[in-house]
Design a protein around this motif. Structure first.
Motif, PDB file in Angstrom:
ATOM      1  N   TYR A 187       0.093   7.708  -5.825  1.00 13.97           N
ATOM      2  CA  TYR A 187      -1.067   8.586  -5.679  1.00 13.97           C
ATOM      3  C   TYR A 187      -0.607  10.010  -5.345  1.00 13.97           C
ATOM      4  CZ  TYR A 187      -5.576  10.098  -3.558  1.00 13.97           C
ATOM      5  OH  TYR A 187      -6.718  10.758  -3.212  1.00 13.97           O
ATOM      6  N   PHE A 240     -11.164   3.620  -3.481  1.00 15.73           N
ATOM      7  CA  PHE A 240     -11.888   4.735  -2.869  1.00 15.73           C
ATOM      8  C   PHE A 240     -12.653   5.511  -3.928  1.00 15.73           C
ATOM      9  CE2 PHE A 240      -9.994   8.639  -4.240  1.00 15.73           C
ATOM     10  CZ  PHE A 240      -8.638   8.422  -4.423  1.00 15.73           C
ATOM     11  N   CYS A 260     -11.630   3.242  12.594  1.00 19.08           N
ATOM     12  CA  CYS A 260     -11.749   4.319  11.605  1.00 19.08           C
ATOM     13  C   CYS A 260     -11.775   5.684  12.290  1.00 19.08           C
ATOM     14  CB  CYS A 260     -13.004   4.147  10.758  1.00 19.08           C
ATOM     15  SG  CYS A 260     -12.822   2.897   9.472  1.00 19.08           S
ATOM     16  N   VAL A 269      -7.217  13.814   1.556  1.00 24.21           N
ATOM     17  CA  VAL A 269      -7.614  12.427   1.283  1.00 24.21           C
ATOM     18  C   VAL A 269      -6.399  11.511   1.402  1.00 24.21           C
ATOM     19  CG1 VAL A 269      -8.562  10.870  -0.450  1.00 24.21           C
ATOM     20  CG2 VAL A 269      -9.505  13.178  -0.199  1.00 24.21           C
ATOM     21  N   ILE A 270      -5.260  11.985   0.882  1.00 23.54           N
ATOM     22  CA  ILE A 270      -4.031  11.199   0.984  1.00 23.54           C
ATOM     23  C   ILE A 270      -3.661  10.976   2.450  1.00 23.54           C
ATOM     24  CG2 ILE A 270      -1.529  11.280   0.579  1.00 23.54           C
ATOM     25  CD1 ILE A 270      -2.253  12.716  -2.134  1.00 23.54           C
ATOM     26  N   ILE A 289      -6.939  -1.034   1.875  1.00 16.67           N
ATOM     27  CA  ILE A 289      -7.929  -0.208   1.171  1.00 16.67           C
ATOM     28  C   ILE A 289      -8.014  -0.756  -0.248  1.00 16.67           C
ATOM     29  CG2 ILE A 289      -8.625   2.169   0.619  1.00 16.67           C
ATOM     30  CD1 ILE A 289      -7.876   1.902   3.551  1.00 16.67           C
ATOM     31  N   GLN A 293       0.819  -1.217   0.000  1.00 22.62           N
ATOM     32  CA  GLN A 293       0.000   0.000   0.000  1.00 22.62           C
ATOM     33  C   GLN A 293       0.851   1.264   0.000  1.00 22.62           C
ATOM     34  OE1 GLN A 293      -4.207  -0.323   1.446  1.00 22.62           O
ATOM     35  NE2 GLN A 293      -3.160  -1.120   3.250  1.00 22.62           N
ATOM     36  N   SER A 307      -4.367   3.062   6.078  1.00 20.38           N
ATOM     37  CA  SER A 307      -3.656   1.916   5.519  1.00 20.38           C
ATOM     38  C   SER A 307      -2.793   1.227   6.571  1.00 20.38           C
ATOM     39  CB  SER A 307      -2.823   2.330   4.303  1.00 20.38           C
ATOM     40  OG  SER A 307      -1.738   3.130   4.720  1.00 20.38           O
ATOM     41  N   MET A 347     -14.076   5.055   1.609  1.00 20.56           N
ATOM     42  CA  MET A 347     -12.933   4.143   1.606  1.00 20.56           C
ATOM     43  C   MET A 347     -13.474   2.708   1.651  1.00 20.56           C
ATOM     44  SD  MET A 347      -9.912   5.651   1.632  1.00 20.56           S
ATOM     45  CE  MET A 347      -9.171   7.277   1.922  1.00 20.56           C
ATOM     46  N   ILE A 381       0.379   4.470  -2.355  1.00 24.03           N
ATOM     47  CA  ILE A 381       0.277   5.826  -1.800  1.00 24.03           C
ATOM     48  C   ILE A 381       1.310   6.745  -2.453  1.00 24.03           C
ATOM     49  CG2 ILE A 381       0.684   7.201   0.295  1.00 24.03           C
ATOM     50  CD1 ILE A 381      -0.610   4.780   1.844  1.00 24.03           C
ATOM     51  N   TYR A 436      -5.852   8.324   3.847  1.00 18.95           N
ATOM     52  CA  TYR A 436      -5.490   7.050   3.234  1.00 18.95           C
ATOM     53  C   TYR A 436      -4.227   6.481   3.898  1.00 18.95           C
ATOM     54  CZ  TYR A 436      -4.161   3.960  -0.744  1.00 18.95           C
ATOM     55  OH  TYR A 436      -3.795   2.921  -1.546  1.00 18.95           O
ATOM     56  N   ILE A 465     -12.801  -0.906   2.328  1.00 19.31           N
ATOM     57  CA  ILE A 465     -11.744  -1.622   3.036  1.00 19.31           C
ATOM     58  C   ILE A 465     -12.084  -3.093   3.207  1.00 19.31           C
ATOM     59  CG2 ILE A 465     -11.032   0.440   4.300  1.00 19.31           C
ATOM     60  CD1 ILE A 465     -12.579  -0.434   6.654  1.00 19.31           C
TER      61      ILE A 465
END
Lengths: 483, 483
Positions: free
Chosen positions: A453, B465, B398, B449-450, B462, A446, B457, B383, A450, B453, B385
């Motif tokens: 991304y 999304f 979460c 958002v990153i 994940i 992941q 993670s 997300m 990331i 994430y 998952i």
């Protein structure tokens, strides 16, 4: 044995009254607890269309018999019917479509006898209602099919088919196009079929199925399908036998079952005592069978068939030369015909075998896991990006971001590859799928995704991504058209 | 005017020969350039089923007339038919289904006259083939509907309906369930309808449409649908008039059009000169109309209808008491009937208006943008998952990751909310949707958002999304069932 009853809206109360009158006259050993559901419950402010007491009663009794219900429009509330099916995990929708003599259709006139049971998956598919706008121009609905959900449904369908001595059980699907989702459903079907060697199991592409249903409906018996395709096929079959007014519906779950008429509430004729109770009665008969009251079910169904054969009808169908009867008279005619045998499709009367209601209380939600997730690795990622640029420009930017872990292998638009090869005739929308794979074939984690991304987000708005997994040596994703 | 012709596999060459013989006898002013496509081209090693020369010829001529083709199975190659439709962006599939006197069906016997034109979107929907396994148990197909793609299709449908003086144009959809995707399609339909006040435009839920098609098919004229629903409805309609052997198909694009028979290649009867060329002939007639050869089209269609009415038939249909004719004889019978008028459904003969083929060469792919993306903001993220834990445990984790920008608002499983409220009866699969929204209602950016994430993670895999966007004050995403 006690069941919950919701009378419904519009014509609901009067057709429910007619059906319960028939049950009572046949000494059906059931007690009824009436619950509050429907339009007037929405109107009282309960946003899911049922009172907390109704919910509790239904959950404790495990069976709900319900009339047609209306969901208020334009208030943003979800259908009470759909909420009930989903919340209580009634994963199978069973609908029986049989030729009723006295209900004329082009097929009955042509002498084609229909007896089809459609088993439709009731939870998954696009009915999950998981939808997003990705760009101003691109809308997405996530269509999911799960292995445990499919197995649960298909096992039910085979058990039911075995009980009714079905000639054939057929899986309708579109696995030639939806190779992964419908492919999974079809794989489950053939896997379960192995446990039922006595049943003739086959499969058919759903469009071909629909063509054959309107040309040779007599060749089908039990048909099992995913949710949307099953919805369409169910209503098509209802049309074959005269419409929704003649087709019962049962929603089957492990704990709670719902038996209902799926036609409308017909507010224009509500309260006039002229509505046709046949679909609700057939749903009720389906409920009696389900709880083991098979003798009552057979006697009542035979009386209904006999009554229809004899030409008795409400105003919405039947021979116009014979005067129609009202709802009460229709019910009385059926009661007077208890014990009589219809000329065609007579049901065998077998003694009741009522089950003992198993009181239960779930401590937590059931997690359905059907396959061990061993030997899996991430080998890439699909990045769904918003852009109005040409494929070549996007490729150049993407390659810059691929870094030391990834290589850009393909760019597609609406599922068709446009880079590295493609056609100038492919029209584009402002959302691309850039597919990145592991540069050296090594598994990714992941953190790698990331990293990509973060880098890409410097150039693009990423609407969404999907991991590319390998299960063993099998790709767990599809290729783009032309890839 | 020159068109490309691909004879096809199996019975393809002999039915194509019959059709071209009829065209030639009618002095159709077309030249034919034969191209290499089909199974034997796959077998020669061309993985998309056509030679580069074929591709070039078709792209330069703009029209392809093709017989049925086979795609080799189990070789991982994609259908040559689908590749052709997608690559050349033939966005509309037009199919005409009319009662043919001489071709018996339950509907023709009941005196119900059918004349339905189905216009099906040909590129989008789950036919994009974008599929991923998210967990070992959960398969996903991305169903997308775009605004420009829908507009392109629907504009074509209305233009076509106007030309044929349609009584009615109906949009079939499932916007009650797929509120965002089919909602977009339906919105485009009603938007275009405003430009055609002379046409009666209405819409109908697709399952209801299928029920009505088998009870009152004579009430429909032009029906326009998304891809999968259109596929199903097309074949249903083919069944109403006797099957795929009697239904033409045209794939319409802005630059290239494909006219084809969509029935199988019938290898068992190939080379025997007994196949029925009706569907291919009707597809050819559709091509003549499209290129403006409307006089030739009408004369040939009238001769075909007259021939069928007179009882002439190949071995696969018609009155068994009248001996069948072979393919050549069937074509000759039609040629001998040029100028004759069928008793029913006769076509009006209007002089040809051939268009001038506009030579063109696209410099780049067309980007279709229909709506400006102003006033948009990101307000959250879904997300998806992988987890086998209970909803409450997932929620706790979460919430820990929500940080200072996000709040966890909902967790759902297969589209049904299971946290903060839900039912213990909802069965779970090992994939959850955790919905996070902006804590203070402020717009978010990709960095936010990153951040989420990266944090999440640490606890979860994940799978995928989706951003939650607002366009103005409108949510560009759906709520979970029960949310």
């Amino acid at each position: 044995m006690k069941i919950a009853v919701a009378k419904g809206d519009g014509i609901g109360p009067e057709i429910m009254e007619a059906v319960l009158k028939i049950f009572t006259a046949n000494n059906v050993p059931l007690e009824y607890e009436f619950v509050d559901m429907g339009k007037w419950v929405f109107d009282k402010g309960f946003s899911n269309g049922m009172t907390p007491e109704a919910k509790q009663t239904i959950e404790s009794l495990g069976a709900l018999f319900k009339g047609p219900m209306e969901t208020p429009k334009g208030k943003g509330v979800k259908s009470v019917n759909v909420t009930a099916r989903k919340t209580w995990n009634t994963y199978a929708n069973k609908r029986v479509f049989q030729t009723l003599h006295g209900v004329d259709t082009v097929f009955s006139k042509a002498g084609i006898n229909i007896d089809i049971t459609v088993v439709r998956e009731n939870i998954e598919d696009t009915y999950g209602g998981i939808e997003h706008m990705l760009t101003h121009d691109v809308a997405l609905s996530r269509r999911f099919i799960t292995r445990p959900g499919s197995m649960q449904l298909i096992r039910y369908a085979f058990e039911m088919a075995k009980k009714k001595n079905a000639r054939r059980i057929t899986c309708g699907h579109k696995a030639n196009i939806m190779k992964i989702t419908d492919g999974l459903f079809l794989e489950c079907f053939h896997e379960v079929a192995k446990d039922y060697p006595e049943l003739k199991a086959d499969d058919i592409i759903v469009d071909d199925l629909c063509m054959k249903l309107v040309t040779r409906p007599d060749t089908f018996d039990v048909v099992v399908l995913t949710n949307l395709q099953g919805d369409i096929v169910s209503d098509l079959c209802a049309g074959l036998v005269g419409g929704l007014g003649f087709a019962p519906s049962a929603n089957i779950g492990d704990h709670i079952c719902i038996f209902e008429a799926v036609h409308g509430t017909a507010p224009d004729i509500a309260g006039k005592n002229i509505a046709n109770p046949t679909a609700l009665l057939l749903s009720g008969i389906s409920m009696l069978q389900h709880v083991g009251l098979i003798e009552n079910a057979a006697i009542i169904e035979n009386a209904l068939l006999y009554t229809l054969e004899s030409g008795v009808h409400t105003g919405d169908f039947g021979d116009k030369k014979i005067p129609s009867v009202n709802t009460t008279q229709f019910a009385e005619a059926i009661i007077n015909n208890f014990g009589k045998q219809p000329k065609t499709n007579a049901k065998v009367v077998i003694p009741n075998k009522p089950g003992t209601p198993a009181p239960f209380k779930l401590a937590q939600n059931s997690m359905m896991i059907s396959r061990e997730s061993t030997d899996e690795k991430i080998v890439g990622v699909d990045m769904f990006i918003e852009s109005e640029e040409q494929p070549l420009q996007i490729a150049k930017k993407c390659e810059r971001h691929a870094g030391v872990k990834f290589k850009l292998v393909s760019i597609s638009n609406r599922g068709t590859q446009v880079w590295p090869t493609g056609s100038v005739y492919t029209n584009l929308v402002n959302q691309y799928n850039a597919r990145f794979e592991s540069l050296d074939g090594d598994p990714l984690n992941q953190q790698d995704v990331i990293g990509l991304y973060v880098s890409l987000s410097g150039n693009f708005k990423i609407c969404s991504f999907e991991l590319l997994n390998m299960w063993g040596d099998k790709k767990a994703y599809s290729l783009a058209q032309g890839q």
